[in-house]
Design a protein around this motif. Structure first.
Motif, PDB file in Angstrom:
ATOM      1  N   TYR A  42       0.824  -1.209   0.000  1.00 23.27           N
ATOM      2  CA  TYR A  42       0.000   0.000   0.000  1.00 23.27           C
ATOM      3  C   TYR A  42       0.858   1.258   0.000  1.00 23.27           C
ATOM      4  CZ  TYR A  42      -3.661  -3.274   1.418  1.00 23.27           C
ATOM      5  OH  TYR A  42      -4.539  -4.324   1.469  1.00 23.27           O
ATOM      6  N   PRO A  43       0.540   2.231  -0.866  1.00 23.90           N
ATOM      7  CA  PRO A  43       1.249   3.519  -0.822  1.00 23.90           C
ATOM      8  C   PRO A  43       0.791   4.349   0.376  1.00 23.90           C
ATOM      9  CG  PRO A  43      -0.467   3.568  -2.500  1.00 23.90           C
ATOM     10  CD  PRO A  43      -0.423   2.159  -1.973  1.00 23.90           C
ATOM     11  N   ALA A  44       1.441   5.482   0.577  1.00 28.65           N
ATOM     12  CA  ALA A  44       1.224   6.287   1.783  1.00 28.65           C
ATOM     13  C   ALA A  44      -0.234   6.704   1.966  1.00 28.65           C
ATOM     14  CB  ALA A  44       2.127   7.514   1.746  1.00 28.65           C
ATOM     15  N   ALA A  45      -0.919   7.041   0.887  1.00 30.61           N
ATOM     16  CA  ALA A  45      -2.274   7.583   1.004  1.00 30.61           C
ATOM     17  C   ALA A  45      -3.359   6.508   1.029  1.00 30.61           C
ATOM     18  CB  ALA A  45      -2.545   8.555  -0.145  1.00 30.61           C
ATOM     19  N   ALA A  46      -2.978   5.244   1.030  1.00 31.58           N
ATOM     20  CA  ALA A  46      -3.958   4.161   0.908  1.00 31.58           C
ATOM     21  C   ALA A  46      -4.730   3.929   2.196  1.00 31.58           C
ATOM     22  CB  ALA A  46      -3.259   2.872   0.493  1.00 31.58           C
ATOM     23  N   SER A  47      -5.922   3.404   2.033  1.00 28.84           N
ATOM     24  CA  SER A  47      -6.698   2.851   3.140  1.00 28.84           C
ATOM     25  C   SER A  47      -7.809   2.017   2.541  1.00 28.84           C
ATOM     26  CB  SER A  47      -7.303   3.948   4.020  1.00 28.84           C
ATOM     27  OG  SER A  47      -8.014   3.364   5.105  1.00 28.84           O
ATOM     28  N   ALA A  48      -8.161   0.947   3.229  1.00 27.11           N
ATOM     29  CA  ALA A  48      -9.251   0.083   2.772  1.00 27.11           C
ATOM     30  C   ALA A  48     -10.555   0.492   3.446  1.00 27.11           C
ATOM     31  CB  ALA A  48      -8.938  -1.376   3.079  1.00 27.11           C
ATOM     32  N   THR A  49     -11.651   0.111   2.810  1.00 31.91           N
ATOM     33  CA  THR A  49     -12.989   0.353   3.349  1.00 31.91           C
ATOM     34  C   THR A  49     -13.765  -0.945   3.202  1.00 31.91           C
ATOM     35  OG1 THR A  49     -12.917   2.645   2.599  1.00 31.91           O
ATOM     36  CG2 THR A  49     -15.076   1.766   3.154  1.00 31.91           C
ATOM     37  N   ARG A  50     -14.611  -1.254   4.141  1.00 38.54           N
ATOM     38  CA  ARG A  50     -15.465  -2.420   3.969  1.00 38.54           C
ATOM     39  C   ARG A  50     -16.910  -2.055   4.279  1.00 38.54           C
ATOM     40  NH1 ARG A  50     -12.962  -4.828   8.985  1.00 38.54           N
ATOM     41  NH2 ARG A  50     -14.577  -4.812  10.606  1.00 38.54           N
ATOM     42  N   TYR A  51     -17.803  -2.882   3.746  1.00 37.57           N
ATOM     43  CA  TYR A  51     -19.235  -2.645   3.895  1.00 37.57           C
ATOM     44  C   TYR A  51     -19.916  -3.937   4.268  1.00 37.57           C
ATOM     45  CZ  TYR A  51     -24.128  -2.078   2.570  1.00 37.57           C
ATOM     46  OH  TYR A  51     -25.510  -2.080   2.572  1.00 37.57           O
ATOM     47  N   LYS A 289     -12.590  21.124   4.714  1.00 38.05           N
ATOM     48  CA  LYS A 289     -11.762  22.318   4.787  1.00 38.05           C
ATOM     49  C   LYS A 289     -11.055  22.420   6.134  1.00 38.05           C
ATOM     50  CE  LYS A 289     -14.363  25.183   1.523  1.00 38.05           C
ATOM     51  NZ  LYS A 289     -15.107  26.467   1.342  1.00 38.05           N
ATOM     52  N   ALA A 290      -9.887  23.045   6.102  1.00 35.13           N
ATOM     53  CA  ALA A 290      -9.181  23.347   7.341  1.00 35.13           C
ATOM     54  C   ALA A 290      -9.906  24.486   8.050  1.00 35.13           C
ATOM     55  CB  ALA A 290      -7.739  23.749   7.045  1.00 35.13           C
ATOM     56  N   THR A 291      -9.985  24.379   9.379  1.00 36.97           N
ATOM     57  CA  THR A 291     -10.700  25.396  10.154  1.00 36.97           C
ATOM     58  C   THR A 291      -9.729  26.195  11.023  1.00 36.97           C
ATOM     59  OG1 THR A 291     -11.087  23.843  11.962  1.00 36.97           O
ATOM     60  CG2 THR A 291     -12.763  23.955  10.237  1.00 36.97           C
ATOM     61  N   GLY A 292     -10.277  27.099  11.805  1.00 38.54           N
ATOM     62  CA  GLY A 292      -9.460  27.883  12.717  1.00 38.54           C
ATOM     63  C   GLY A 292      -8.957  29.160  12.082  1.00 38.54           C
ATOM     64  N   THR A 293      -8.086  29.834  12.798  1.00 31.66           N
ATOM     65  CA  THR A 293      -7.545  31.122  12.334  1.00 31.66           C
ATOM     66  C   THR A 293      -6.039  31.076  12.126  1.00 31.66           C
ATOM     67  OG1 THR A 293      -7.314  31.837  14.641  1.00 31.66           O
ATOM     68  CG2 THR A 293      -9.374  32.410  13.491  1.00 31.66           C
ATOM     69  N   ALA A 294      -5.433  29.922  12.435  1.00 32.50           N
ATOM     70  CA  ALA A 294      -3.978  29.789  12.287  1.00 32.50           C
ATOM     71  C   ALA A 294      -3.646  28.637  11.342  1.00 32.50           C
ATOM     72  CB  ALA A 294      -3.333  29.552  13.651  1.00 32.50           C
ATOM     73  N   THR A 295      -2.408  28.596  10.915  1.00 33.78           N
ATOM     74  CA  THR A 295      -1.943  27.536  10.022  1.00 33.78           C
ATOM     75  C   THR A 295      -2.078  26.167  10.703  1.00 33.78           C
ATOM     76  OG1 THR A 295      -0.383  29.010   8.940  1.00 33.78           O
ATOM     77  CG2 THR A 295       0.052  26.652   8.753  1.00 33.78           C
ATOM     78  N   VAL A 296      -2.516  25.187   9.925  1.00 33.23           N
ATOM     79  CA  VAL A 296      -2.710  23.829  10.429  1.00 33.23           C
ATOM     80  C   VAL A 296      -1.541  22.956   9.982  1.00 33.23           C
ATOM     81  CG1 VAL A 296      -4.187  21.784  10.356  1.00 33.23           C
ATOM     82  CG2 VAL A 296      -5.212  24.069  10.401  1.00 33.23           C
ATOM     83  N   ASN A 297      -0.975  22.194  10.917  1.00 32.50           N
ATOM     84  CA  ASN A 297       0.125  21.295  10.591  1.00 32.50           C
ATOM     85  C   ASN A 297      -0.390  19.934  10.133  1.00 32.50           C
ATOM     86  OD1 ASN A 297       2.181  23.110  11.295  1.00 32.50           O
ATOM     87  ND2 ASN A 297       2.101  22.499  13.449  1.00 32.50           N
ATOM     88  N   ALA A 298       0.177  19.431   9.046  1.00 36.52           N
ATOM     89  CA  ALA A 298      -0.061  18.053   8.616  1.00 36.52           C
ATOM     90  C   ALA A 298       1.190  17.262   8.948  1.00 36.52           C
ATOM     91  CB  ALA A 298      -0.344  17.990   7.124  1.00 36.52           C
ATOM     92  N   ARG A 299       1.004  16.088   9.554  1.00 37.84           N
ATOM     93  CA  ARG A 299       2.133  15.318  10.063  1.00 37.84           C
ATOM     94  C   ARG A 299       2.247  13.963   9.369  1.00 37.84           C
ATOM     95  NH1 ARG A 299       4.224  17.638  14.723  1.00 37.84           N
ATOM     96  NH2 ARG A 299       2.993  19.402  15.516  1.00 37.84           N
ATOM     97  N   THR A 300       3.381  13.313   9.563  1.00 36.92           N
ATOM     98  CA  THR A 300       3.633  12.031   8.899  1.00 36.92           C
ATOM     99  C   THR A 300       2.916  10.872   9.580  1.00 36.92           C
ATOM    100  OG1 THR A 300       5.667  11.756  10.189  1.00 36.92           O
ATOM    101  CG2 THR A 300       5.860  12.761   7.989  1.00 36.92           C
ATOM    102  N   GLY A 301       2.320  11.102  10.742  1.00 37.16           N
ATOM    103  CA  GLY A 301       1.554  10.090  11.446  1.00 37.16           C
ATOM    104  C   GLY A 301       0.501  10.746  12.309  1.00 37.16           C
ATOM    105  N   GLY A 339      -5.177  12.820   1.247  1.00 29.58           N
ATOM    106  CA  GLY A 339      -4.854  12.157  -0.009  1.00 29.58           C
ATOM    107  C   GLY A 339      -3.381  12.130  -0.339  1.00 29.58           C
ATOM    108  N   ASN A 340      -2.566  12.885   0.394  1.00 32.68           N
ATOM    109  CA  ASN A 340      -1.112  12.830   0.203  1.00 32.68           C
ATOM    110  C   ASN A 340      -0.428  11.930   1.224  1.00 32.68           C
ATOM    111  OD1 ASN A 340      -1.346  14.373   2.504  1.00 32.68           O
ATOM    112  ND2 ASN A 340      -0.652  16.284   1.549  1.00 32.68           N
ATOM    113  N   GLY A 341      -1.223  11.281   2.091  1.00 31.68           N
ATOM    114  CA  GLY A 341      -0.668  10.370   3.086  1.00 31.68           C
ATOM    115  C   GLY A 341      -0.338  11.019   4.412  1.00 31.68           C
TER     116      GLY A 341
END
Length: 444
Positions: A42-51, A289-301, A339-341
């Motif tokens: 699986y690449p970084a952005a992957a995830s499975a879904t089940r129903y 959408k990102a919320t708040g009034t300040a920059t939001v950090n995206a992390r590797t985990g 979507g970028n992982g």
């Protein structure tokens, strides 16, 4: 004791030992074309879904208006024909925008590839699989590539399940049988290489039984999920003739139990087949959408302890693939995988719930097949000393959510945390690495 993956491969390689002049000569078999449980990459952005629930499939994807009307139906999933040489119906509605809109309405999708058909069956006009095993394998791999390309174009991300529609064929034709099995095996191996989950659709008595017969064969890669056709009016996912309940046993089954008929909901009539499903489906990234009034950090985990990988301004558009537990931010432990992982604390995203998970977003999971011949004990914690709380049979999907260290099994100290809260030794699971952690699975 379960057979570890290394021991299994050694056993498959050694075909016989003969004594010549008082010494043993080991004769090695030629390399297998495949193996039952091929690792998923699986690449970084992957995830499975089940129903789990009722579904329907129809030749042409319905309009968005019809899908809204059918919110009054008992169905919450549908099969859509995304690709294939023998896909006969036009698909004017089937676009990335339609997929995103339908997913936002909380519909799950089962993507279907109607590709090459058995050389001794299906319709005479269908393009057929070659009777050459080598060519059949190349055709199966090509089919996987076509299906993945179509799925990506529609916004179905890696980790999605793709189902190859293989119609009925005579069971007494050995050439045809080998051709189909090689085609299906290569389909699975290539999907795993590309980071997608493998599904196969077959008639229960005119195809699926033969797939079940080679469930443990080292010559063929085993699909992750089986969708059968059997128009007996019974929606049970157990008790299938010729397919033991221990095969494809862990959220890996679907049954088309009623054929073509009309149903009407909200004033919209559609000709459908009816299905009972407990299986992997497509994963669709949804816009927030990102919320708040300040920059939001995206992390590797999914935790503030992970490195910052990107930042987003307030109001920035985000594509969310799934949600995972992590460190608490603003009173919620939920993190959104993009979507970028990368991961963003859900506290800073305008998902419906401010404190918990937000359907229809799925939990982040990474299914891999159990490759222990005798089955695998699920434990209450990451170690052999913890109590057994369940069992995963051979070939079952281990729905992994995270990994952590634990007691060593063989040379592997990694334990896989499952979505049911149990743990299994990674030593017996077909993850890419047999000795350490497997990306993109986060740490527990």
């Amino acid at each position: 004791m379960p057979q570890p993956r290394s021991a299994l491969r050694r056993l498959l390689a050694v075909s016989s030992a003969c004594v010549l002049g008082g010494s043993a000569a080991v004769v090695l078999a030629p390399p297998a074309a495949a193996e039952p449980a091929t690792p998923g990459g699986y690449p970084a952005a992957a995830s499975a879904t089940r129903y789990s629930g009722l579904a329907f499939d129809t030749c042409t994807a319905p309009s968005l208006a019809t899908m809204k009307a059918w919110s009054a139906s008992p169905y919450r999933a549908l099969g859509v024909y995304v690709s294939g040489a023998n896909r006969t119906c036009a698909q004017p509605q089937l676009t990335a925008a339609w997929v995103a809109s339908v997913a936002k309405l909380k519909w799950r999708l089962l993507p279907i590839h109607k590709g090459l058909q058995p050389p001794c069956g299906a319709r005479p006009s269908d393009t057929k699989i070659s009777t050459s095993p080598a060519t059949a394998r190349s055709q199966g791999a090509a089919a996987a590539g076509q299906a993945v390309a179509a799925a990506k174009k529609l916004g179905m991300v890696a980790g999605s399940a793709l189902y190859n529609d293989i119609e009925d064929y005579p069971q007494n034709n050995s050439t045809c049988r080998v051709s189909v099995l090689n085609y299906a095996s290569a389909w699975t191996k290539e999907l795993h290489r590309l980071g997608y989950v493998s599904g196969v659709y077959m008639n229960l008595t005119l195809g699926a039984r033969q797939l079940a017969d080679v469930y443990t064969s080292s010559a063929y890669a085993r699909p992750d999920a089986l969708w059968v056709a059997r128009y007996d009016g019974l929606d049970s996912l157990k008790g299938w003739a010729g397919v033991a309940d221990s095969k494809w046993a862990r959220h890996q089954r679907a049954k088309q139990y009623r054929g073509s008929h009309n149903e009407t909901y909200g004033g919209a009539t559609v000709n459908i087949d009816t299905d009972r499903v407990d299986a992997p489906v497509a994963t669709v990234a949804l816009p927030y959408k990102a919320t708040g009034t300040a920059t939001v950090n995206a992390r590797t985990g999914p935790s503030t302890t992970y490195a910052v990988a990107a930042t987003y301004a307030p109001g920035a558009a985000l594509k969310v693939v799934c949600q995972a537990p992590g460190s608490k931010v603003g009173g919620t432990p939920v993190w959104d995988k993009l979507g970028n992982g990368f991961y963003v604390a859900d506290h800073y995203v305008d998902t419906p719930s401010a404190t918990g998970y937000s359907p229809p977003l799925p939990r982040c999971t990474y299914p891999y097949q159990v490759e222990s011949v005798s089955g695998l004990t699920e434990r209450s914690g990451p170690g052999a000393g913890y109590s057994g709380v369940g069992t995963s049979p051979n070939g079952a999907l281990a729905w992994v959510t995270c990994q952590r260290p634990g007691s060593a099994v063989g040379t592997n100290k990694v334990w896989d945390g499952l979505d049911n809260g149990h743990y299994v030794s990674d030593h017996y699971v077909a993850t890419p690495s047999g000795t350490t952690y497997s990306k993109p699975v986060p740490r527990c």
